[in-house]
Design a protein around this motif. Sequence first.
Motif, PDB file in Angstrom:
ATOM      1  N   ALA A  98     -20.190  -8.534   8.610  1.00 19.65           N
ATOM      2  CA  ALA A  98     -19.261  -9.663   8.534  1.00 19.65           C
ATOM      3  C   ALA A  98     -19.543 -10.557   7.331  1.00 19.65           C
ATOM      4  N   ASP A  99     -20.800 -10.574   6.867  1.00 17.47           N
ATOM      5  CA  ASP A  99     -21.129 -11.343   5.663  1.00 17.47           C
ATOM      6  C   ASP A  99     -20.522 -10.722   4.406  1.00 17.47           C
ATOM      7  N   LYS A 100     -20.214  -9.421   4.484  1.00 15.25           N
ATOM      8  CA  LYS A 100     -19.693  -8.709   3.313  1.00 15.25           C
ATOM      9  C   LYS A 100     -18.200  -8.450   3.407  1.00 15.25           C
ATOM     10  N   LYS A 101     -17.663  -8.480   4.619  1.00 10.74           N
ATOM     11  CA  LYS A 101     -16.275  -8.085   4.847  1.00 10.74           C
ATOM     12  C   LYS A 101     -15.558  -9.177   5.621  1.00 10.74           C
ATOM     13  N   LYS A 102     -14.404  -9.593   5.136  1.00 12.87           N
ATOM     14  CA  LYS A 102     -13.705 -10.738   5.719  1.00 12.87           C
ATOM     15  C   LYS A 102     -13.246 -10.466   7.141  1.00 12.87           C
ATOM     16  N   THR A 103     -12.624  -9.328   7.354  1.00 11.33           N
ATOM     17  CA  THR A 103     -12.068  -8.999   8.666  1.00 11.33           C
ATOM     18  C   THR A 103     -12.696  -7.726   9.204  1.00 11.33           C
ATOM     19  N   ILE A 104     -13.185  -7.785  10.421  1.00 12.14           N
ATOM     20  CA  ILE A 104     -13.793  -6.618  11.069  1.00 12.14           C
ATOM     21  C   ILE A 104     -12.776  -6.022  12.035  1.00 12.14           C
ATOM     22  N   GLU A 117      -2.574   3.470  24.006  1.00  8.74           N
ATOM     23  CA  GLU A 117      -3.485   2.885  24.997  1.00  8.74           C
ATOM     24  C   GLU A 117      -3.937   3.899  26.036  1.00  8.74           C
ATOM     25  N   SER A 118      -3.101   4.910  26.301  1.00  6.21           N
ATOM     26  CA  SER A 118      -3.425   5.882  27.350  1.00  6.21           C
ATOM     27  C   SER A 118      -4.642   6.724  27.003  1.00  6.21           C
ATOM     28  N   ILE A 119      -4.979   6.826  25.705  1.00  7.18           N
ATOM     29  CA  ILE A 119      -6.178   7.583  25.327  1.00  7.18           C
ATOM     30  C   ILE A 119      -7.322   6.663  24.866  1.00  7.18           C
ATOM     31  N   GLY A 120      -7.105   5.344  24.999  1.00  3.56           N
ATOM     32  CA  GLY A 120      -8.175   4.412  24.683  1.00  3.56           C
ATOM     33  C   GLY A 120      -8.089   3.749  23.329  1.00  3.56           C
ATOM     34  N   LEU A 121      -6.951   3.897  22.633  1.00  5.32           N
ATOM     35  CA  LEU A 121      -6.775   3.187  21.363  1.00  5.32           C
ATOM     36  C   LEU A 121      -6.335   1.761  21.666  1.00  5.32           C
ATOM     37  N   SER A 122      -6.998   0.786  21.031  1.00  7.93           N
ATOM     38  CA  SER A 122      -6.685  -0.617  21.284  1.00  7.93           C
ATOM     39  C   SER A 122      -5.723  -1.151  20.235  1.00  7.93           C
ATOM     40  N   HIS A 123      -4.770  -1.950  20.694  1.00  7.20           N
ATOM     41  CA  HIS A 123      -3.862  -2.612  19.753  1.00  7.20           C
ATOM     42  C   HIS A 123      -3.918  -4.124  19.949  1.00  7.20           C
ATOM     43  N   ASN A 124      -5.089  -4.609  20.337  1.00  9.97           N
ATOM     44  CA  ASN A 124      -5.294  -6.032  20.536  1.00  9.97           C
ATOM     45  C   ASN A 124      -5.335  -6.749  19.191  1.00  9.97           C
ATOM     46  N   ASN A 125      -4.796  -7.936  19.142  1.00  9.63           N
ATOM     47  CA  ASN A 125      -4.729  -8.672  17.884  1.00  9.63           C
ATOM     48  C   ASN A 125      -5.918  -9.588  17.647  1.00  9.63           C
ATOM     49  N   ILE A 126      -6.902  -9.634  18.552  1.00 10.44           N
ATOM     50  CA  ILE A 126      -8.090 -10.461  18.341  1.00 10.44           C
ATOM     51  C   ILE A 126      -8.872  -9.896  17.164  1.00 10.44           C
ATOM     52  N   VAL A 127      -9.116 -10.737  16.160  1.00 11.81           N
ATOM     53  CA  VAL A 127      -9.810 -10.307  14.947  1.00 11.81           C
ATOM     54  C   VAL A 127     -11.205 -10.912  14.925  1.00 11.81           C
ATOM     55  N   LEU A 128     -12.203 -10.098  14.684  1.00  8.94           N
ATOM     56  CA  LEU A 128     -13.580 -10.578  14.592  1.00  8.94           C
ATOM     57  C   LEU A 128     -13.957 -10.818  13.136  1.00  8.94           C
ATOM     58  N   GLY A 129     -14.785 -11.813  12.915  1.00  6.79           N
ATOM     59  CA  GLY A 129     -15.273 -12.127  11.569  1.00  6.79           C
ATOM     60  C   GLY A 129     -16.645 -12.744  11.639  1.00  6.79           C
ATOM     61  N   LYS A 130     -17.102 -13.296  10.524  1.00  3.99           N
ATOM     62  CA  LYS A 130     -18.482 -13.790  10.474  1.00  3.99           C
ATOM     63  C   LYS A 130     -18.724 -14.998  11.372  1.00  3.99           C
ATOM     64  N   HIS A 131     -17.648 -15.680  11.780  1.00  3.25           N
ATOM     65  CA  HIS A 131     -17.808 -16.845  12.656  1.00  3.25           C
ATOM     66  C   HIS A 131     -17.707 -16.469  14.131  1.00  3.25           C
ATOM     67  N   SER A 132     -17.417 -15.216  14.409  1.00  7.62           N
ATOM     68  CA  SER A 132     -17.296 -14.774  15.803  1.00  7.62           C
ATOM     69  C   SER A 132     -18.665 -14.768  16.476  1.00  7.62           C
ATOM     70  N   GLY A 133     -18.678 -15.141  17.745  1.00  2.56           N
ATOM     71  CA  GLY A 133     -19.933 -15.202  18.483  1.00  2.56           C
ATOM     72  C   GLY A 133     -20.216 -13.940  19.270  1.00  2.56           C
ATOM     73  N   ARG A 134     -21.350 -13.954  19.922  1.00  2.00           N
ATOM     74  CA  ARG A 134     -21.796 -12.793  20.685  1.00  2.00           C
ATOM     75  C   ARG A 134     -20.853 -12.497  21.849  1.00  2.00           C
ATOM     76  N   HIS A 135     -20.317 -13.557  22.474  1.00  2.00           N
ATOM     77  CA  HIS A 135     -19.436 -13.353  23.627  1.00  2.00           C
ATOM     78  C   HIS A 135     -18.191 -12.560  23.214  1.00  2.00           C
TER      79      HIS A 135
END
Length: 514
Positions: free
Chosen positions: A365-371, A318-336
Amino acid sequence: MGVNDVIVYDTTLRDGEQTPGVSLNAAEKLEIAKQLKNLNVDVIEAGFPIASRGDFEAVKLIAAEVRGVGVSALARASKADIDRAYEALKGAEHPRIHVFIATSDIHLKHKLKMSREEALNRAVDMVAYARSKIGEVQFSAEDATRSDWDYLAKVYESVIEAGATIINIPDTVGYTTPGEFAQLINYLKTHVRNIDKAIMSVHCHNDLGMAVANSLTAAYHGVKQIEVTVNGLGERAGNASLEEVVMALNTRKDYYKRDVRVNTQQIYRTSKLVSTLTGISVQPNKAIVGANAFAHEAGIHQHGVLSERSTYEIMTPESIGLSHNNIVLGKHSGRHAFEAKLKELGYDLDADAINRAFERFKDLADKKKTILDQDIEAIVENKAISVPEIYQLEFVQISSGTNVTPTATVGIRREGNVMQAADCGDGPVDAVFKAIEKAVGQQVELQDYFLKSVTGGKDALGEVTVKIGKNGKTFLGHGLSIDVIEASARAFISAINRMMVELSYSNDSEEGVK
C-alpha cells in the motif's frame, strides 16, 4: 447422500500432480487438500504412496489433518502397494484404497505381459486383500474404454464379489466419445449382475478434448461418482475439469437432474491456489475460471449485459467466488477492513497468517495507491507457498540500457550474514540470476520463466514463476513485487530455497533407506 447426488472425487493431488513440470511438496499438498475441503468435495485422492517417500508422507499428513472428507490413496494390484497405501491412510477419518490394473488387450500384452485370466485373478485377489484392511475399496480397470466389454463386465462383477465398493471406468487415454461412453455404461449396468452392490464411477482424460463431455454424459446416465481435477490438470492433455463439470451440473440442473455438494463460491479461490502452487497458469479463455470467462468486449454484448445479465451470462461471477464489491483498500485502511476483505474473498486464515499478510499489504500500500482484490489474492497465495527461507533477498541493483552490458549486484542474507555478488548477463534478469548463483554458490539450469501482471495499470503487481533444474529434478519458485526485477530475484531465490530443502530431504531419505 441423496439419490441424485454426484460424488465429486478430486484427484488433483494424484493425477493432477502428474502434469509434466509439476512437483508439490507435502506442505503444499496439505494446503490444497484443506482448500478442497473448503470447496466441499466428497473425496480427495491424496497421492500414490508407493511412488516415493514424499508421496507417502503427503498422504499420511493429509489423512491425519484433513477431516470431514474422504481421503483416498492409489495402489497397483500388488500387496506392497496396498500395504503402503494402508499405512499412509491409517489416520484418515474416511479412508479409501484405490486399486487398479489394466484390462485392455493392448495393455495386457505390451505392459503387463499377462493373460486376461491372470489379470482377472490378480484383480480379485488384491481387491480382497485391500478389503481385508479397509472398509472402502475402489477398483479401476485401467484403459477400460479400449477393453473388451464382455471381459470388462466379468472383471467388474468379480471384483465386486471380492469386496470392491466402488468400480471406476477410466477413459485412460481419452479415446472414447460421449455416445460410445453412454453405450458402455448402460452395457455394464445390464451385464454386471451385482452392479447394484457398488457405486459406479468414471475417470476421463482429455486427449480428444472430450473429458468433460464424457463425464457429464456419465452423470446423465446415472453414474454416481465423477473423478476430476482442478483446472483440468493431469498427464498429457489433462483430466475432466472440476469447475467445468460442477458448474455444468449446477447451471443445467434442468437437463442433468443431478446435485453436487460442492461450495461453488470456493471454485475461483481453489483454481487460483492450484495455479499458483503448481506454476501452471490458467488460459484467459478457460471456461469458468479464466480471466475472460466473465469479460465482455463486443459492444452488443456489453449493452446486453448492462441491460440484463442473463443476455450473455449463464452464471454469475459471484457464484464461483469472484467479488464485485466496491470497497477499496489503501494505505490508510486498517486491520479490521483488511480482515473483512479476506473473509469476503473466502480466506479463513489463522492469526499468524493474517499478521504476515497484513504486513505485506501495508508494504504494498505504500507503493501502490489502490489495492484490488487480485492484489490481496496474490499476497495471500504467495505467502501460502511454504518454502523455508534459507536465503533471503537483501537488495538488488541493476545497470542496464541500450548498448550497455546489463550488470546486477545482489545481497543475499543467510543466517545473519549478507553475501554480495555481481555479474553480467544477456539482460537485466539474466544478470540478476547469475549474480544470485554466484552469491549462494549454486549453479542451476533455468528451465522456464513466466511473468504476468496481477492487475492492470503501471503500478500493477508483477508475479514471476521460475523453474530451475538440478540433478535431474525440477524446482518451482514464485516472486511478487511491483518491480519485476525484484519479483524475478525473489522467484529465483524461492526456487533455490526449495531445491536446497528438497535435495537435502532426498539425501536424508536415501540414507534412511540404506
